[in-house]
Scaffold this motif. Structure first.
Motif, PDB file in Angstrom:
ATOM      1  N   UNK A   1      19.385 -42.472 -18.882  1.00  0.00           N
ATOM      2  CA  UNK A   1      19.636 -44.204 -18.371  1.00  0.00           C
ATOM      3  C   UNK A   1      18.206 -44.453 -18.072  1.00  0.00           C
ATOM      4  N   UNK A   2      17.732 -45.664 -18.509  1.00  0.00           N
ATOM      5  CA  UNK A   2      16.517 -46.166 -18.412  1.00  0.00           C
ATOM      6  C   UNK A   2      16.676 -47.251 -17.612  1.00  0.00           C
ATOM      7  N   UNK A   3      15.727 -47.504 -16.437  1.00  0.00           N
ATOM      8  CA  UNK A   3      15.830 -48.579 -15.568  1.00  0.00           C
ATOM      9  C   UNK A   3      14.571 -49.234 -15.532  1.00  0.00           C
ATOM     10  N   UNK A   4      14.561 -50.593 -15.713  1.00  0.00           N
ATOM     11  CA  UNK A   4      13.346 -51.584 -15.878  1.00  0.00           C
ATOM     12  C   UNK A   4      13.356 -52.565 -14.790  1.00  0.00           C
ATOM     13  N   UNK A   5      12.448 -52.618 -14.110  1.00  0.00           N
ATOM     14  CA  UNK A   5      12.210 -53.656 -13.107  1.00  0.00           C
ATOM     15  C   UNK A   5      11.005 -54.471 -13.085  1.00  0.00           C
ATOM     16  N   UNK A   6      11.231 -55.830 -13.251  1.00  0.00           N
ATOM     17  CA  UNK A   6      10.031 -56.752 -13.197  1.00  0.00           C
ATOM     18  C   UNK A   6       9.603 -57.254 -11.844  1.00  0.00           C
ATOM     19  N   UNK A   7       8.545 -57.623 -11.280  1.00  0.00           N
ATOM     20  CA  UNK A   7       8.203 -58.280 -10.310  1.00  0.00           C
ATOM     21  C   UNK A   7       6.917 -59.084 -10.521  1.00  0.00           C
ATOM     22  N   UNK A   8       6.461 -59.889  -9.568  1.00  0.00           N
ATOM     23  CA  UNK A   8       5.296 -60.796  -9.715  1.00  0.00           C
ATOM     24  C   UNK A   8       5.371 -62.121 -10.185  1.00  0.00           C
ATOM     25  N   UNK A   9       6.703 -62.672 -10.516  1.00  0.00           N
ATOM     26  CA  UNK A   9       6.751 -63.928 -10.546  1.00  0.00           C
ATOM     27  C   UNK A   9       6.676 -64.826  -9.430  1.00  0.00           C
ATOM     28  N   UNK A  10       6.641 -66.245  -9.749  1.00  0.00           N
ATOM     29  CA  UNK A  10       6.443 -67.143  -8.625  1.00  0.00           C
ATOM     30  C   UNK A  10       6.105 -68.541  -9.183  1.00  0.00           C
ATOM     31  N   UNK A  11       5.494 -69.314  -8.128  1.00  0.00           N
ATOM     32  CA  UNK A  11       5.378 -70.880  -8.589  1.00  0.00           C
ATOM     33  C   UNK A  11       3.501 -70.653  -8.516  1.00  0.00           C
ATOM     34  N   UNK A  12       3.440 -71.447  -9.489  1.00  0.00           N
ATOM     35  CA  UNK A  12       1.772 -71.637  -9.514  1.00  0.00           C
ATOM     36  C   UNK A  12       1.310 -73.037 -10.193  1.00  0.00           C
ATOM     37  N   UNK A  13       0.285 -73.516  -9.904  1.00  0.00           N
ATOM     38  CA  UNK A  13      -0.244 -74.609 -10.432  1.00  0.00           C
ATOM     39  C   UNK A  13      -0.701 -74.446 -11.965  1.00  0.00           C
ATOM     40  N   UNK A  14      -0.739 -75.399 -12.515  1.00  0.00           N
ATOM     41  CA  UNK A  14      -1.220 -75.081 -13.972  1.00  0.00           C
ATOM     42  C   UNK A  14      -2.905 -75.107 -13.962  1.00  0.00           C
ATOM     43  N   UNK A  15      -3.329 -74.104 -14.743  1.00  0.00           N
ATOM     44  CA  UNK A  15      -4.602 -73.591 -14.632  1.00  0.00           C
ATOM     45  C   UNK A  15      -4.689 -72.393 -13.879  1.00  0.00           C
ATOM     46  N   UNK A  16      -3.788 -71.764 -13.260  1.00  0.00           N
ATOM     47  CA  UNK A  16      -3.782 -70.702 -12.065  1.00  0.00           C
ATOM     48  C   UNK A  16      -3.307 -69.525 -12.996  1.00  0.00           C
ATOM     49  N   UNK A  17      -3.329 -68.433 -12.294  1.00  0.00           N
ATOM     50  CA  UNK A  17      -3.065 -67.154 -13.000  1.00  0.00           C
ATOM     51  C   UNK A  17      -1.766 -66.315 -12.110  1.00  0.00           C
ATOM     52  N   UNK A  18      -1.070 -65.503 -12.826  1.00  0.00           N
ATOM     53  CA  UNK A  18      -0.130 -64.677 -12.183  1.00  0.00           C
ATOM     54  C   UNK A  18      -0.240 -63.191 -12.988  1.00  0.00           C
ATOM     55  N   UNK A  19       0.050 -62.238 -12.440  1.00  0.00           N
ATOM     56  CA  UNK A  19       0.230 -60.706 -13.119  1.00  0.00           C
ATOM     57  C   UNK A  19       1.589 -60.271 -12.816  1.00  0.00           C
ATOM     58  N   UNK A  20       2.451 -60.218 -13.856  1.00  0.00           N
ATOM     59  CA  UNK A  20       3.698 -59.668 -13.739  1.00  0.00           C
ATOM     60  C   UNK A  20       3.801 -58.163 -14.005  1.00  0.00           C
ATOM     61  N   UNK A  21       4.447 -57.242 -13.444  1.00  0.00           N
ATOM     62  CA  UNK A  21       4.556 -56.069 -13.385  1.00  0.00           C
ATOM     63  C   UNK A  21       5.885 -55.542 -14.083  1.00  0.00           C
ATOM     64  N   UNK A  22       6.094 -54.322 -14.624  1.00  0.00           N
ATOM     65  CA  UNK A  22       7.088 -53.808 -15.153  1.00  0.00           C
ATOM     66  C   UNK A  22       7.164 -52.139 -14.858  1.00  0.00           C
ATOM     67  N   UNK A  23       8.040 -51.938 -13.919  1.00  0.00           N
ATOM     68  CA  UNK A  23       8.090 -50.588 -13.661  1.00  0.00           C
ATOM     69  C   UNK A  23       9.501 -49.751 -14.405  1.00  0.00           C
ATOM     70  N   UNK A  24       9.187 -48.832 -15.093  1.00  0.00           N
ATOM     71  CA  UNK A  24      10.230 -48.082 -15.969  1.00  0.00           C
ATOM     72  C   UNK A  24      10.649 -46.934 -15.466  1.00  0.00           C
ATOM     73  N   UNK A  25      11.715 -46.501 -15.296  1.00  0.00           N
ATOM     74  CA  UNK A  25      12.090 -45.165 -14.902  1.00  0.00           C
ATOM     75  C   UNK A  25      13.115 -44.471 -15.755  1.00  0.00           C
TER      76      UNK A  25
END
Length: 124
Positions: A1-25
């Motif tokens: 079984x593979x488990x995938x978990x995302x993180x790093x989302x949120x609220x940001x203003x236009x023009x801004x940046x975010x980095x999402x992460x995806x951990x797989x096990x």
């Protein structure tokens, strides 16, 4: 079984940046391609970006090309989505997906394992 978990989302203003992460096990992470998809309210899930098992090959949807960058660190069993110059139209739930095949896949059906999603909201 593979488990995938995302993180790093949120609220940001236009023009801004975010980095999402995806951990797989649960399997050898480096053996398959990874992808990012997103789904906005009332819309179908759409392909955003994907990366091959080696990390050498990547591809993007036209809507994010030049603004988003996908990468992976097989030593950490983690994939990333760097999102720059965000616009309100990028608001959606973002999903990470893993597949057994090594080559990039472009449809949701090409992926075997999915995370629960992380919300990204871009305010104007």
């Amino acid at each position: 079984q593979v488990h995938v978990v995302e993180s790093g989302g949120g609220l940001v203003q236009a023009g801004g940046s975010l980095r999402l992460s995806c951990a797989a096990s649960g399997r050898t992470f480096s053996s398959g391609a990874m992808g990012w998809f997103r789904q906005a309210p009332g819309k179908e899930r759409e392909f955003i970006a994907a990366i091959s098992w080696t990390g050498i090959s990547t591809d993007y949807a036209d809507s994010v090309k030049g603004r988003f960058t996908i990468s992976r660190d097989n030593a950490k069993n983690t994939a990333y989505l760097q999102m720059n110059s965000l616009i309100p139209e990028d608001t959606a739930v973002y999903y990470c997906a893993a597949r057994g095949a090594r080559a990039i896949g472009y449809s949701a059906n090409a992926y075997d394992y999915w995370g629960q999603g992380t919300q990204v909201t871009v305010s104007s």
